[in-house]
Design a protein around this motif. Structure first.
Motif, PDB file in Angstrom:
ATOM      1  N   GLN A 233       0.817  -1.202   0.000  1.00 53.96           N
ATOM      2  CA  GLN A 233       0.000   0.000   0.000  1.00 53.96           C
ATOM      3  C   GLN A 233       0.859   1.264   0.000  1.00 53.96           C
ATOM      4  O   GLN A 233       1.958   1.283   0.556  1.00 53.96           O
ATOM      5  N   LYS A 234       0.344   2.315  -0.603  1.00 51.51           N
ATOM      6  CA  LYS A 234       0.991   3.615  -0.519  1.00 51.51           C
ATOM      7  C   LYS A 234       0.806   4.168   0.888  1.00 51.51           C
ATOM      8  O   LYS A 234      -0.034   3.707   1.656  1.00 51.51           O
ATOM      9  N   SER A 235       1.566   5.191   1.206  1.00 52.12           N
ATOM     10  CA  SER A 235       1.454   5.818   2.515  1.00 52.12           C
ATOM     11  C   SER A 235       0.052   6.390   2.720  1.00 52.12           C
ATOM     12  O   SER A 235      -0.605   6.829   1.772  1.00 52.12           O
ATOM     13  N   ALA A 236      -0.397   6.374   3.969  1.00 52.38           N
ATOM     14  CA  ALA A 236      -1.698   6.949   4.312  1.00 52.38           C
ATOM     15  C   ALA A 236      -1.604   8.440   4.584  1.00 52.38           C
ATOM     16  O   ALA A 236      -2.621   9.079   4.865  1.00 52.38           O
ATOM     17  N   LYS A 237      -0.404   9.013   4.464  1.00 53.34           N
ATOM     18  CA  LYS A 237      -0.240  10.439   4.703  1.00 53.34           C
ATOM     19  C   LYS A 237      -1.029  11.239   3.671  1.00 53.34           C
ATOM     20  O   LYS A 237      -0.940  10.991   2.471  1.00 53.34           O
ATOM     21  N   GLY A 238      -1.797  12.219   4.133  1.00 52.51           N
ATOM     22  CA  GLY A 238      -2.554  13.067   3.231  1.00 52.51           C
ATOM     23  C   GLY A 238      -3.750  12.388   2.592  1.00 52.51           C
ATOM     24  O   GLY A 238      -4.276  12.876   1.593  1.00 52.51           O
ATOM     25  N   VAL A 239      -4.211  11.281   3.183  1.00 53.01           N
ATOM     26  CA  VAL A 239      -5.333  10.520   2.631  1.00 53.01           C
ATOM     27  C   VAL A 239      -6.510  10.617   3.600  1.00 53.01           C
ATOM     28  O   VAL A 239      -6.340  10.470   4.809  1.00 53.01           O
TER      29      VAL A 239
ATOM     30  N   PRO B 121       4.248  12.188  10.425  1.00 56.83           N
ATOM     31  CA  PRO B 121       3.389  11.084  10.832  1.00 56.83           C
ATOM     32  C   PRO B 121       1.983  11.237  10.267  1.00 56.83           C
ATOM     33  O   PRO B 121       1.520  12.344   9.994  1.00 56.83           O
ATOM     34  N   VAL B 122       1.310  10.114  10.090  1.00 57.19           N
ATOM     35  CA  VAL B 122      -0.071  10.119   9.610  1.00 57.19           C
ATOM     36  C   VAL B 122      -0.959  10.723  10.688  1.00 57.19           C
ATOM     37  O   VAL B 122      -0.887  10.338  11.853  1.00 57.19           O
ATOM     38  N   SER B 123      -1.779  11.683  10.310  1.00 58.34           N
ATOM     39  CA  SER B 123      -2.627  12.383  11.265  1.00 58.34           C
ATOM     40  C   SER B 123      -4.085  11.975  11.069  1.00 58.34           C
ATOM     41  O   SER B 123      -4.645  12.161   9.985  1.00 58.34           O
ATOM     42  N   ARG B 124      -4.705  11.423  12.127  1.00 57.34           N
ATOM     43  CA  ARG B 124      -6.117  11.066  12.060  1.00 57.34           C
ATOM     44  C   ARG B 124      -6.987  12.317  11.904  1.00 57.34           C
ATOM     45  O   ARG B 124      -7.970  12.316  11.159  1.00 57.34           O
ATOM     46  N   MET B 125      -6.594  13.402  12.573  1.00 54.97           N
ATOM     47  CA  MET B 125      -7.364  14.644  12.464  1.00 54.97           C
ATOM     48  C   MET B 125      -7.346  15.169  11.028  1.00 54.97           C
ATOM     49  O   MET B 125      -8.364  15.614  10.493  1.00 54.97           O
TER      50      MET B 125
ATOM     51  N   ALA C 280     -10.378  15.803   8.422  1.00 53.10           N
ATOM     52  CA  ALA C 280     -10.557  17.121   7.814  1.00 53.10           C
ATOM     53  C   ALA C 280     -10.609  17.040   6.294  1.00 53.10           C
ATOM     54  O   ALA C 280     -11.274  17.860   5.644  1.00 53.10           O
ATOM     55  N   LEU C 281      -9.924  16.061   5.724  1.00 55.66           N
ATOM     56  CA  LEU C 281      -9.881  15.933   4.267  1.00 55.66           C
ATOM     57  C   LEU C 281     -11.117  15.254   3.679  1.00 55.66           C
ATOM     58  O   LEU C 281     -11.269  15.220   2.450  1.00 55.66           O
ATOM     59  N   LEU C 282     -11.990  14.738   4.521  1.00 55.79           N
ATOM     60  CA  LEU C 282     -13.167  14.016   4.025  1.00 55.79           C
ATOM     61  C   LEU C 282     -13.993  14.826   3.019  1.00 55.79           C
ATOM     62  O   LEU C 282     -14.369  14.292   1.960  1.00 55.79           O
ATOM     63  N   PRO C 283     -14.310  16.095   3.288  1.00 61.27           N
ATOM     64  CA  PRO C 283     -15.151  16.833   2.339  1.00 61.27           C
ATOM     65  C   PRO C 283     -14.516  16.992   0.960  1.00 61.27           C
ATOM     66  O   PRO C 283     -15.228  17.229  -0.018  1.00 61.27           O
TER      67      PRO C 283
END
Length: 245
Positions: A15-21, A183-187, A191-194
């Motif tokens: 898998q690619k990184s989850a950063k920014g996803v 680091p991957v940020s859950r917040m 926030a990126l959902l919309p």
């Protein structure tokens, strides 16, 4: 050719990184794409063939929006096709990483399909508004054009930021690349959902209620425009920092 379970395990490790996803892409679209990639691998499909399957679902849904009078049946079918197209869009890259058959041609084809998707989906909404919508004002016809502009500029600017960043990493070495890691940020994922394309697809479930669809589409247009402004400012600062470095 290994079992489906073995292929899925290998895909999880590729898998690619989850950063920014966003959360949707991380927990819905990527897992769905992983299952489709495993099926495509078992069927002997190439990543480029999977990309074309993605285009078939997506462009078919877009054509339906433009040509068919809105209804609840159309809403469900369009959403299902758009969501499937998005999942296959994730599957092609996962299959490429699994098989090692990715390349510049595949990346180019994927970006061409994505760019066409962003242009056509909003064009289809504009056509639907014009043909079938009992619009409160003709000014509503400008909304899809504005949304289209925000979506395409975000897509193109993001690609340029990615490729210029890679070029800078090659020129400045691993020490610069290390400074870009975070680091991957859950917040941030929430926030990126919309701004996630998968969340955007959900608005088409409202096609059966034209007023509700227009309202939901307008809200997303405003949100995407605000995200565009934030992304452009962020990416410009990052690229300016490369020059300083």
């Amino acid at each position: 050719m290994g079992s489906t379970g073995t292929v899925l395990r290998e895909l999880r490790g590729a898998q690619k990184s989850a950063k920014g996803v966003s959360l949707y892409s991380r927990y819905v679209n990527r897992p769905a794409g992983r299952v489709l990639a495993a099926g495509a691998y078992r069927a002997g499909l190439t990543p480029n063939q999977v990309t074309l399957i993605s285009a078939l679902f997506t462009y078919g849904a877009v054509a339906a929006v433009a040509l068919v009078e809105p209804s609840w049946t159309l809403a469900v079918l369009v959403y299902a096709a758009l969501a499937a197209g998005f999942a296959f869009d994730s599957a092609d890259g996962q299959l490429a990483r699994l098989t090692g058959r990715g390349g510049p041609d595949g990346e180019w084809l994927d970006h061409v399909v994505d760019c066409g998707k962003l242009l056509l989906v909003h064009t289809a909404v504009l056509i639907s508004f014009y043909r079938f919508g009992d619009l409160p004002s003709e000014a509503w016809l400008l909304l899809p054009l504005g949304f289209q502009l925000a979506a395409v500029v975000t897509f193109c600017a993001g690609l340029l930021r990615e490729h210029l960043g890679k070029a800078a990493a090659s020129a400045q070495g691993p020490s610069w690349a290390a400074t870009q890691a975070a680091p991957v940020s859950r917040m941030r994922a929430v926030a990126l959902l919309p701004a996630d394309y998968g969340v955007f697809c959900l608005v088409f479930l409202l096609l059966g209620a034209p007023g509700a669809f227009r309202a939901g589409y307008a809200v997303l247009a405003v949100v995407h425009t605000l995200f565009l402004a934030a992304f452009l400012a962020k990416w410009f600062r990052e690229l300016k920092a490369l020059r300083a470095g």
